[in-house]
Design an enzyme around this catalytic site. Structure first.
Site, PDB file in Angstrom:
ATOM      1  N   HIS B 271       0.837  -1.189   0.000  1.00 54.24           N
ATOM      2  CA  HIS B 271       0.000   0.000   0.000  1.00 54.24           C
ATOM      3  C   HIS B 271       0.881   1.252   0.000  1.00 54.24           C
ATOM      4  O   HIS B 271       1.713   1.442   0.880  1.00 54.24           O
ATOM      5  CB  HIS B 271      -0.885  -0.053   1.255  1.00 54.24           C
ATOM      6  CG  HIS B 271      -1.956   0.979   1.301  1.00 54.24           C
ATOM      7  ND1 HIS B 271      -1.752   2.228   1.834  1.00 54.24           N
ATOM      8  CD2 HIS B 271      -3.248   0.948   0.879  1.00 54.24           C
ATOM      9  CE1 HIS B 271      -2.876   2.931   1.753  1.00 54.24           C
ATOM     10  NE2 HIS B 271      -3.805   2.171   1.170  1.00 54.24           N
ATOM     11  N   GLU B 323      -4.161  -0.469  -3.940  1.00 50.33           N
ATOM     12  CA  GLU B 323      -3.800   0.939  -3.743  1.00 50.33           C
ATOM     13  C   GLU B 323      -2.289   1.082  -3.659  1.00 50.33           C
ATOM     14  O   GLU B 323      -1.761   1.830  -2.839  1.00 50.33           O
ATOM     15  CB  GLU B 323      -4.433   1.509  -2.471  1.00 50.33           C
ATOM     16  CG  GLU B 323      -5.939   1.468  -2.479  1.00 50.33           C
ATOM     17  CD  GLU B 323      -6.557   2.344  -1.384  1.00 50.33           C
ATOM     18  OE1 GLU B 323      -7.556   2.999  -1.687  1.00 50.33           O
ATOM     19  OE2 GLU B 323      -6.026   2.379  -0.263  1.00 50.33           O
ATOM     20  N   CYS B 341      -3.415  10.939  -1.785  1.00 50.94           N
ATOM     21  CA  CYS B 341      -2.715  10.799  -0.509  1.00 50.94           C
ATOM     22  C   CYS B 341      -1.291  10.283  -0.688  1.00 50.94           C
ATOM     23  O   CYS B 341      -0.408  10.607   0.102  1.00 50.94           O
ATOM     24  CB  CYS B 341      -3.456   9.832   0.411  1.00 50.94           C
ATOM     25  SG  CYS B 341      -4.917  10.553   1.165  1.00 50.94           S
ATOM     26  N   CYS B 407     -10.116   9.988   3.011  1.00 49.51           N
ATOM     27  CA  CYS B 407      -8.747  10.345   3.378  1.00 49.51           C
ATOM     28  C   CYS B 407      -8.182  11.448   2.497  1.00 49.51           C
ATOM     29  O   CYS B 407      -7.469  12.331   2.977  1.00 49.51           O
ATOM     30  CB  CYS B 407      -7.843   9.122   3.327  1.00 49.51           C
ATOM     31  SG  CYS B 407      -7.835   8.279   1.739  1.00 49.51           S
TER      32      CYS B 407
END
Lengths: 621, 621
Positions: B271, B323, B341, B407
């Site tokens: 991730h 991700e 992010c 997020c």
């Protein structure tokens, strides 16, 4: 001294990212227009070289290599006799190859350069006597070629691949150098008469001749500079423009750079040395005539050569089949051809590209070719030569005393002593320092005389101390090349400046310089681990080592376990100068995580000791 | 303004040669040792941003984005209610996802940053009331998590992938920011009590817990800096060292960066955002504790990310499946995940790598991620967001008002107003200017106060004017980052210096600076044509356009013929600032040899007008 993650010549390793390693972004045409630079190299005759790297090499060339060359041309072969016989001053017949005259011209050019740093009355007298034979062999109309005069006079100008103009070009270069070194003009007048003959017969509107081996073009530009006679420049331009229009009589025009007009060139093809000489002439004419179409074409082929067809050593022309180019990224190591003359050609061409664009990146290439692919061509003793410069050897490739085709030794012979001519250049109000070597010169900047001195231990150390002695205080720019491999550097001046700039690979300092002013440039010179473009099959999974401009290699004599040598991210490197190694060199010790050590020596120093295996590219584990 | 053959970020295009494009020369371990830098970023609270690029963005975040975020957290979702209910101050039950608390903390962090440049009493009062709920929801022992409190209190600390520590980390970050912005310590004391609880239960020798989503580590380091309490730093180090020893309870430890101990990391896996946060914490601890093993591991993974797994936009994590990361060079454009992010994470990590090594190349990456992969995440109106940032679109990918997993908006919300914190840093006797933005700051260099002001139109223009106002004249270093994309630059100072140096991507000026001294840095900003590493299948035969740090793209609205758009070596480029384009931007017009024009806009500006196709990588013909 440790290994650096900084990648060769990148100021930002980030740039070598997966998505944008980037390699081939050719110039847009609008950038191709010739920049109005008036940069002129400072002639070799104005530069005294005096340092611990180059002086021993120049001594060796003067004391050994030139002797070997004279011995080969005058004794072991009949190259000089050919002229005497053609002149009717001696009995006999032509011996050798049809372009052997050129070796004599190159030898004389080498003697001329050498006389500047090594005055030698006996050598000069010998050169004068050879020049007498040459001049005597000239026909009344100016024609001069001992092969055609003696062997097939009726076939003059019937075969475009028989190098008559190539020989004329080397004659012109040799004659100009000899005039600069000695002030004697006999050779120059001979060469000029031949050039006049060429103008008369092959100028614009005259016979559509295409010289099969380029060289005459750059020589004619030199002659234009020397004499101010525009017709020489005109002829150079005409000969260049004549290519690619079907006048050539060959089956494979791409071998001769004759497939398309030069302004349409997009890639380098064929014979490497010929291409280098053509591109050199084109760059010269582009500067003088503002030929944007030449510049654009040169920018395109430069990208092609540099990004896809050049070895790490600055060598080019990977194939022995055509002494030249194949397909992009075809760069085998053991089978590399990389002729010494082609590396010299890279220096000739790239120093001219530097003049055309005022960009230091071209000198990065010239320097790479000089310190690696060129210097490897001559033994430490100065009397053995490589024609072919592979990047790997099973232990069976060695320098030889001479070659039937002697272009490489005679090219080294003239190129190495000319190296002082690469140190400095001047433009309207600037002094350019291009190659760092201990040397002094008297130059003229903006009409004022300036004494210049460089002290350095380059290429082993990155500190350069430049002392300026202008005849009177005056403002001008000092432009110091920051080599592409150099990421961290600093300078100090004894004077005061209020700013500086970095422009196209140069640190530019503006100041009002006075007698005794000193600029000290300090360049960090870490060991670099280099990876090849992944498209180069031959280097997959391998890495090479470079420090400053010097490419390194492993030899079996230092590394008995060379067959299983490898590097990894756990390897650490130490660089140390060893005065006793072949006259002194910085060697690199690589220590693996397992404690095993490898000893790297400069590539150009290989095959000077016990023969054995050699590799530049080392497995990476 | 013309296209340049100079290749992205290379100071020497030569470097991108066929035999040595070079990409992956990992650092040797000996270089991995933590450098004893004491560089500290100048806190956002000391920096007033005031320029035509960032000020409108910060205004938008303050006036729109924060409102959107508050509206989402407080009205449209129950994120704030969750705290009130957990505190027993309100009736109801938990709604949302188990890590939703973190969005509230990030929102408060964003409010804090915003208050520095946009004082707003009403907003501050609202934040205070939210903080009251949060503090009230804290358990007596310091534990705080509204999900576990309300949903499954018996299952606290039973699932390592349930983000309890992740939420704690964001709480700590928000609390410190709020304290810096307002001087109010209620939130900070709450966070500290939770941190004390974590130290007690998960410190060295205590329970071997491995946080499934990293974040707590970097937050604990911040708390250590804030409080001077070494136990917080100890816990950060312990949590990092605990990874890779089999304590994790998951099936795919590589997804959680938990397959091997961190000192053995050689590549990035799993991730993307989690990896970024872990690496950020490692870099922090490496600086403070001299953990050479961390530094070496970070250097290795940095090479892996930057050379093999990063998009041109600075985005990372190409796969939506996890991700995160797949195999090297797998960088599809249309299917790119490149979560907003993760780009923010790249800025967080690379600014810390810069601190660790004092090398500007890390800021080159941070800047790339900020100006491209991060800024693209928010609409020009400030109220729509990208979670996923592809480099190509068929016209069907658009920003959304909010996301179930929120997020990204809340991360933008806190990251963008913090951008002033990236402008400056100080070390013992040096002022570092890392990101160029119009701003002023009061810093302390070597114990003296120095007022600093930067005026610039960066990233559209390369001129930066730095004014220094030391409280009294004193000697110190001024370190100006020379971005990797910049090949030609100059500086002038109103003072006098006698030399300077370039060191790890910084121009370093030594001088005795006095009130009102000005340094002007001028960076050439040509249009660059960029090629991808040939191992990136998705970009074969394509090129992209970059100018300064800004990556460009083509949108259908400007280029109806986008489907057949192409570039070639005959294309010329013109860059011009257009004040009316989405608040002002430099656009690039590309004109082909056939006269056809393409209009490039900044990548971050795409999908703000009529929807349509978009490409970053354009066919090269």
């Amino acid at each position: 001294m440790v290994a650096s993650a900084v990648i060769l010549g990148l100021s930002v390793p980030e740039a070598a990212n997966a998505q944008f390693t980037s390699s081939a972004a050719p110039s847009a045409p609008s950038q191709g227009s010739a920049v109005a630079f008036t940069m002129r190299p400072v002639d070799f005759s104005q530069v005294k070289v005096n340092d611990s790297f180059w002086s021993p090499i120049l001594d060796r060339v003067a004391n050994t290599t030139l002797d070997v060359c004279i011995d080969q041309c005058a004794v072991k072969t009949h190259r000089i006799d050919n002229f005497a016989i053609a002149a009717g001053l001696k009995e006999g017949k032509f011996e050798g190859i049809f372009f052997d005259d050129s070796d004599v011209y190159k030898m004389l050019e080498g003697i001329a350069y050498s006389l500047v740093n090594h005055p030698d009355k006996a050598l000069e007298a010998r050169a004068d006597s050879i020049i007498n034979f040459i001049a005597a062999a000239q026909h009344d109309d100016g024609y001069l070629n001992s092969y055609y005069t003696l062997v097939t006079p009726e076939k003059k100008w019937t075969d475009m691949d028989k190098h008559e103009m190539y020989c004329a070009g080397h004659m012109i270069e040799g004659a100009i150098a000899y005039y600069h070194a000695t002030g004697k003009d006999k050779f120059l007048n001979t060469a000029r008469r031949f050039a006049d003959y060429l103008c008369l017969n092959f100028g614009k509107g005259k016979r559509n001749w295409v010289p099969g081996h380029e060289e005459i073009e750059l020589a004619l530009v030199k002659l234009y500079h020397e004499t101010g006679e525009v017709k020489y420049l005109d002829l150079a331009e005409t000969l260049i423009d004549r290519r690619g229009h079907g006048y050539g009589t060959w089956k494979k025009p791409e071998y001769y750079q004759d497939l398309v007009p030069v302004s349409e060139l997009t890639e380098i093809t064929g014979h490497a040395v010929r291409a280098m000489y053509l591109f050199s002439g084109m760059a010269d004419v582009a500067v003088l005539r503002g030929r944007a179409d030449y510049t654009q074409a040169l920018d395109r082929v430069w990208n092609d050569v540099i990004l896809r067809k050049m070895y790490l050593t600055g060598g080019i022309g990977s194939s022995s089949h055509n002494e030249g180019f194949t397909v992009p990224y075809d760069l085998p190591n053991k089978q590399a051809y990389a002729e010494t003359c082609a590396s010299i050609g890279m220096a000739l061409w790239n120093s001219r590209m530097n003049r055309l664009h005022g960009d230091g990146k071209y000198f990065d290439v010239a320097e790479r070719s000089i310190y690696n692919g060129t210097l490897s061509g001559i033994s430490y003793t100065g009397d053995h030569f490589f024609y072919v410069n592979p990047l790997e050897s099973a232990g069976d490739h060695h320098r030889q005393e001479w070659f039937g085709c002697a272009c490489c030794p005679s090219n080294l012979d003239r190129f190495l002593p000319s190296v002082g001519g690469y140190a400095y250049a001047v433009s309207d109000n600037a002094l350019w320092v291009n190659m760092y070597m201990g040397s002094s010169a008297n130059v003229s900047v903006g009409g004022s005389d300036v004494g210049v001195k460089v002290e350095t231990r380059y290429p082993w150390e990155g500190e350069v101390r430049l002392t300026l002695n202008p005849s009177k205080s005056r403002e001008f720019e000092v432009r110091l090349r920051i080599p592409g491999w150099c990421r961290d550097w600093s300078y100090k001046t004894s004077g005061k400046i209020s700013g500086s700039r970095v422009e196209r690979g140069y640190l530019v300092l503006n100041g009002k310089w006075k007698k005794g002013d000193v600029v000290t440039l300090n360049m960090d010179m870490p060991v670099e681990v280099v990876e090849a473009d992944p498209r180069v099959e031959a280097d997959k999974g391998l890495r090479a080592i470079q420090r400053g401009p010097i490419v390194y290699c492993l030899e079996e004599i230092d590394n008995p376990g060379i067959a299983s040598a490898s590097l990894s991210s756990g390897t650490t490197f130490t660089a140390a100068y060893e005065p006793s190694f072949l006259g002194g060199a910085t060697l690199i010790t690589a220590r693996g995580a397992d404690g095993k050590e490898l000893r790297f020596i400069p590539y150009f120093d290989w095959d000077n000791r016990t023969p054995g295996r050699m590799i530049v590219w080392v497995p990476w584990k």
